[in-house]
Design an enzyme around this catalytic site. Sequence first.
Site, PDB file in Angstrom:
ATOM      1  N   ASN A  23       5.081 -26.386 -62.223  1.00 28.92           N
ATOM      2  CA  ASN A  23       3.620 -26.287 -62.149  1.00 28.92           C
ATOM      3  C   ASN A  23       2.901 -26.912 -63.331  1.00 28.92           C
ATOM      4  O   ASN A  23       1.677 -26.937 -63.360  1.00 28.92           O
ATOM      5  CB  ASN A  23       3.198 -24.825 -61.949  1.00 28.92           C
ATOM      6  CG  ASN A  23       3.584 -24.346 -60.560  1.00 28.92           C
ATOM      7  OD1 ASN A  23       3.995 -25.147 -59.711  1.00 28.92           O
ATOM      8  ND2 ASN A  23       3.487 -23.055 -60.327  1.00 28.92           N
ATOM      9  N   CYS A 116      -0.420 -22.062 -46.176  1.00 34.37           N
ATOM     10  CA  CYS A 116       1.029 -21.977 -46.328  1.00 34.37           C
ATOM     11  C   CYS A 116       1.379 -20.518 -46.079  1.00 34.37           C
ATOM     12  O   CYS A 116       0.510 -19.698 -45.789  1.00 34.37           O
ATOM     13  CB  CYS A 116       1.480 -22.440 -47.706  1.00 34.37           C
ATOM     14  SG  CYS A 116       1.060 -21.279 -48.983  1.00 34.37           S
ATOM     15  N   ARG A 121      -5.160 -20.610 -48.758  1.00 40.35           N
ATOM     16  CA  ARG A 121      -5.168 -21.580 -49.861  1.00 40.35           C
ATOM     17  C   ARG A 121      -6.320 -22.582 -49.746  1.00 40.35           C
ATOM     18  O   ARG A 121      -6.126 -23.793 -49.708  1.00 40.35           O
ATOM     19  CB  ARG A 121      -3.837 -22.310 -49.950  1.00 40.35           C
ATOM     20  CG  ARG A 121      -2.600 -21.440 -49.901  1.00 40.35           C
ATOM     21  CD  ARG A 121      -2.377 -20.596 -51.130  1.00 40.35           C
ATOM     22  NE  ARG A 121      -2.110 -21.350 -52.327  1.00 40.35           N
ATOM     23  CZ  ARG A 121      -0.901 -21.791 -52.681  1.00 40.35           C
ATOM     24  NH1 ARG A 121       0.115 -21.591 -51.900  1.00 40.35           N
ATOM     25  NH2 ARG A 121      -0.744 -22.453 -53.815  1.00 40.35           N
ATOM     26  N   PRO A 122      -7.545 -22.111 -49.622  1.00 43.21           N
ATOM     27  CA  PRO A 122      -8.669 -23.057 -49.514  1.00 43.21           C
ATOM     28  C   PRO A 122      -8.861 -23.847 -50.807  1.00 43.21           C
ATOM     29  O   PRO A 122      -8.344 -23.460 -51.856  1.00 43.21           O
ATOM     30  CB  PRO A 122      -9.867 -22.154 -49.254  1.00 43.21           C
ATOM     31  CG  PRO A 122      -9.481 -20.821 -49.748  1.00 43.21           C
ATOM     32  CD  PRO A 122      -7.988 -20.718 -49.658  1.00 43.21           C
ATOM     33  N   ASP A 124     -12.134 -24.917 -51.588  1.00 41.43           N
ATOM     34  CA  ASP A 124     -13.607 -24.990 -51.643  1.00 41.43           C
ATOM     35  C   ASP A 124     -14.148 -25.090 -53.064  1.00 41.43           C
ATOM     36  O   ASP A 124     -15.147 -25.749 -53.317  1.00 41.43           O
ATOM     37  CB  ASP A 124     -14.212 -23.768 -50.941  1.00 41.43           C
ATOM     38  CG  ASP A 124     -13.678 -22.461 -51.519  1.00 41.43           C
ATOM     39  OD1 ASP A 124     -12.440 -22.261 -51.481  1.00 41.43           O
ATOM     40  OD2 ASP A 124     -14.464 -21.667 -52.062  1.00 41.43           O
ATOM     41  N   GLN A 125     -13.449 -24.489 -54.032  1.00 38.32           N
ATOM     42  CA  GLN A 125     -13.950 -24.550 -55.412  1.00 38.32           C
ATOM     43  C   GLN A 125     -13.781 -25.960 -55.995  1.00 38.32           C
ATOM     44  O   GLN A 125     -14.642 -26.437 -56.731  1.00 38.32           O
ATOM     45  CB  GLN A 125     -13.201 -23.533 -56.299  1.00 38.32           C
ATOM     46  CG  GLN A 125     -13.354 -22.104 -55.831  1.00 38.32           C
ATOM     47  CD  GLN A 125     -14.813 -21.646 -55.844  1.00 38.32           C
ATOM     48  OE1 GLN A 125     -15.499 -21.792 -56.850  1.00 38.32           O
ATOM     49  NE2 GLN A 125     -15.287 -21.150 -54.708  1.00 38.32           N
ATOM     50  N   ILE A 326      -3.829 -11.740 -55.996  1.00 39.45           N
ATOM     51  CA  ILE A 326      -4.172 -13.177 -55.977  1.00 39.45           C
ATOM     52  C   ILE A 326      -4.119 -13.755 -54.567  1.00 39.45           C
ATOM     53  O   ILE A 326      -5.051 -14.419 -54.122  1.00 39.45           O
ATOM     54  CB  ILE A 326      -3.220 -13.980 -56.902  1.00 39.45           C
ATOM     55  CG1 ILE A 326      -3.214 -13.398 -58.309  1.00 39.45           C
ATOM     56  CG2 ILE A 326      -3.603 -15.462 -56.894  1.00 39.45           C
ATOM     57  CD1 ILE A 326      -4.476 -13.600 -59.100  1.00 39.45           C
ATOM     58  N   ARG A 396      12.592 -26.477 -53.744  1.00 46.76           N
ATOM     59  CA  ARG A 396      11.283 -27.014 -54.158  1.00 46.76           C
ATOM     60  C   ARG A 396      10.987 -26.623 -55.603  1.00 46.76           C
ATOM     61  O   ARG A 396      10.281 -27.328 -56.300  1.00 46.76           O
ATOM     62  CB  ARG A 396      10.176 -26.432 -53.270  1.00 46.76           C
ATOM     63  CG  ARG A 396      10.241 -26.879 -51.837  1.00 46.76           C
ATOM     64  CD  ARG A 396       9.016 -26.418 -51.096  1.00 46.76           C
ATOM     65  NE  ARG A 396       7.827 -26.730 -51.877  1.00 46.76           N
ATOM     66  CZ  ARG A 396       6.618 -26.244 -51.575  1.00 46.76           C
ATOM     67  NH1 ARG A 396       6.473 -25.457 -50.545  1.00 46.76           N
ATOM     68  NH2 ARG A 396       5.573 -26.558 -52.302  1.00 46.76           N
TER      69      ARG A 396
HETATM   70  C1  EPZ Z   1      -1.203 -22.383 -58.549  1.00 49.06           C
HETATM   71  O1  EPZ Z   1      -1.598 -22.498 -57.203  1.00 49.06           O
HETATM   72  C2  EPZ Z   1       0.316 -22.464 -58.551  1.00 49.06           C
HETATM   73  N1  EPZ Z   1       0.721 -23.784 -58.023  1.00 49.06           N
HETATM   74  C3  EPZ Z   1       0.882 -21.336 -57.687  1.00 49.06           C
HETATM   75  O2  EPZ Z   1       2.306 -21.405 -57.767  1.00 49.06           O
HETATM   76  C4  EPZ Z   1       0.423 -20.011 -58.284  1.00 49.06           C
HETATM   77  O3  EPZ Z   1       0.897 -18.952 -57.473  1.00 49.06           O
HETATM   78  C5  EPZ Z   1      -1.115 -19.983 -58.329  1.00 49.06           C
HETATM   79  O4  EPZ Z   1      -1.595 -21.112 -59.089  1.00 49.06           O
HETATM   80  C6  EPZ Z   1      -1.653 -18.715 -58.977  1.00 49.06           C
HETATM   81  O5  EPZ Z   1      -1.141 -18.605 -60.278  1.00 49.06           O
HETATM   82  C7  EPZ Z   1       0.639 -24.859 -58.847  1.00 49.06           C
HETATM   83  O6  EPZ Z   1       0.229 -24.766 -59.990  1.00 49.06           O
HETATM   84  C8  EPZ Z   1       1.086 -26.165 -58.272  1.00 49.06           C
HETATM   85  P1  EPZ Z   1      -5.184 -20.852 -57.309  1.00 49.06           P
HETATM   86  P2  EPZ Z   1      -3.161 -22.738 -56.849  1.00 49.06           P
HETATM   87  O7  EPZ Z   1      -6.106 -21.962 -56.988  1.00 49.06           O
HETATM   88  O8  EPZ Z   1      -3.810 -23.479 -57.932  1.00 49.06           O
HETATM   89  C9  EPZ Z   1      -8.085 -18.847 -54.152  1.00 49.06           C
HETATM   90  C10 EPZ Z   1       4.471 -21.425 -56.947  1.00 49.06           C
HETATM   91  O9  EPZ Z   1       5.126 -20.533 -56.406  1.00 49.06           O
HETATM   92  N2  EPZ Z   1      -8.800 -20.141 -54.152  1.00 49.06           N
HETATM   93  O10 EPZ Z   1      -5.077 -20.382 -58.720  1.00 49.06           O
HETATM   94  O11 EPZ Z   1      -3.208 -23.280 -55.464  1.00 49.06           O
HETATM   95  C11 EPZ Z   1      -6.666 -18.960 -53.619  1.00 49.06           C
HETATM   96  O12 EPZ Z   1      -6.670 -18.861 -52.207  1.00 49.06           O
HETATM   97  C12 EPZ Z   1       3.033 -21.634 -56.556  1.00 49.06           C
HETATM   98  O13 EPZ Z   1       4.901 -22.204 -57.841  1.00 49.06           O
HETATM   99  C13 EPZ Z   1      -9.924 -20.298 -53.343  1.00 49.06           C
HETATM  100  O14 EPZ Z   1     -10.323 -19.381 -52.615  1.00 49.06           O
HETATM  101  O15 EPZ Z   1      -3.712 -21.254 -56.831  1.00 49.06           O
HETATM  102  C14 EPZ Z   1      -5.985 -17.798 -54.285  1.00 49.06           C
HETATM  103  O16 EPZ Z   1      -6.266 -16.619 -53.548  1.00 49.06           O
HETATM  104  C15 EPZ Z   1       2.630 -20.721 -55.410  1.00 49.06           C
HETATM  105  N3  EPZ Z   1     -10.583 -21.479 -53.353  1.00 49.06           N
HETATM  106  C16 EPZ Z   1      -6.662 -17.714 -55.656  1.00 49.06           C
HETATM  107  O17 EPZ Z   1      -7.907 -18.404 -55.508  1.00 49.06           O
HETATM  108  C17 EPZ Z   1     -10.180 -22.530 -54.147  1.00 49.06           C
HETATM  109  O18 EPZ Z   1     -10.836 -23.601 -54.123  1.00 49.06           O
HETATM  110  C18 EPZ Z   1      -5.881 -18.375 -56.781  1.00 49.06           C
HETATM  111  O19 EPZ Z   1      -5.495 -19.631 -56.326  1.00 49.06           O
HETATM  112  C19 EPZ Z   1      -9.041 -22.358 -54.958  1.00 49.06           C
HETATM  113  C20 EPZ Z   1      -8.386 -21.160 -54.961  1.00 49.06           C
END
Ligand code: EPZ
Length: 416
Positions: A23, A116, A121-122, A124-125, A326, A396
């Site tokens: 990551n 997934c 996993r939107p 939108d932000q 989360i 992965r």
């Molecule tokens: C990163 O995913 C990691 N992936 C994930 O690791 C990790 O679980 C996650 O951060 C939380 O720590 C990578 O770094 C490649 P988020 P990310 O945006 O960035 C919501 C693994 O197992 N959200 O921090 O996609 C989202 O749905 C993976 O290695 C929105 O609603 O996660 C979630 O509920 C899995 N809108 C929360 O925020 C948005 O635009 C946090 O998601 C973005 C996010």
Amino acid sequence: MDKLLIEGGARLSGEITISGAKNAALPLLCAALLTAEPVTFSNVPQLNDVRTMLKLLEQMGVKVSRDGDTVTLDAGELSNPVAPYELVKTMRASILVLGPLTARCGEARVSLPGGCAIGARPVDQHIKCLTAMGAEIKVEHGYVHAVCPKLKGARLFTDMVTVTGTENLMMAAALAQGETVIENAAREPEVVDLANCLVSMGARISGAGSDVIRIQGVEKLHGAVHRVMPDRIETGTYLCAAAATGGDVLLKRTSGSYLDAVIDKLLDAGCEITTERDAIRLQGPKRLTAVSLRTSPYPAFPTDMQAQFMALNAVAEGTAVIRETIFENRFMHAVELIRLGADIRIDGNTAFVKGVPALEGATVMATDLRASASLVIAGLVAQGETLIDRIYHLDRGYEHLDQKLLALGAKVTRVK
Ligand code: EPZ
């Protein structure tokens, strides 16, 4: 599809080397899009997700050369600022090209990642904030299409802490006009690793690691050489495997400094942990004590370690309460652990795990990366044989998983 066959009962012991962080590597590879000069990364883990990201960048025109764990990317000629569905659907982190492509080329077409196993996993932000920086963004036919001759610095506020959202915006802001402030920024160490790399490429960034990151846009970025930080989730996963089997392992080329919340819980569970400059050792107790936890953004307990701790708690003394805050659907491993004899009750985003004296081997199925890791941990302690199907999920995110487990004395074989 490969399967993993595990003969439970071996106490893990010995030492292994931890790989570069998946990551951290994924956003870092995308940062190379921001400059026409070559960028070289060392300690890049050889994972399927990294191979997918390199394929994605190559089809955009990036020249990729690999030599073991060192990768050099040359984005001098970007002929095709598009991330196609066929590649994006296999790896959600592809959204990380959106910010850099828009900033460097003034345009990007990135397939929506789609959901997934663990949630919708939107993005939108990412879209909201890039729009605030002046990008014209349309979402149509499953693609995010961003156009903007020159992004402008802005004050950005994300509704929730988003790791790749923060990373996308930081990369976009590096080449924007003026200052960008990201409020409510993610504080994950991988965000800091990316910021350090961008600064070595000539970006002007302060506050990475805190919840307010300031970026002064610059005209151009230049090449750099950067070493990917160690994988703290891989580290935590092997610590859990050692803890569950009552083993004694030394993990090298890593550190405990990004795992305080996880180490805290392992100590509460009865483990002995010693950290050296770039190594960490864990000795597990005869029987673990159940530990309750609640996932939250860094520096609190990481969601990526929740499944592994559910496996630990399945065989610990007592009952643990696990809250996942989360992702909306990150308990898929529970039903598989129950097949192995675990006593788990799910109520919304809370899991009640009552430790049992022993798990029994069975055939189980991996559903996502970290869920698979929890099944491996359970298989290591279950009596008899456990066969885990769909272990491409594991490949992965865990480099040379079988070899590392074998080096620690686990009885595992990969079954074609
Ligand atoms: C990163 O995913 C990691 N992936 C994930 O690791 C990790 O679980 C996650 O951060 C939380 O720590 C990578 O770094 C490649 P988020 P990310 O945006 O960035 C919501 C693994 O197992 N959200 O921090 O996609 C989202 O749905 C993976 O290695 C929105 O609603 O996660 C979630 O509920 C899995 N809108 C929360 O925020 C948005 O635009 C946090 O998601 C973005 C996010």
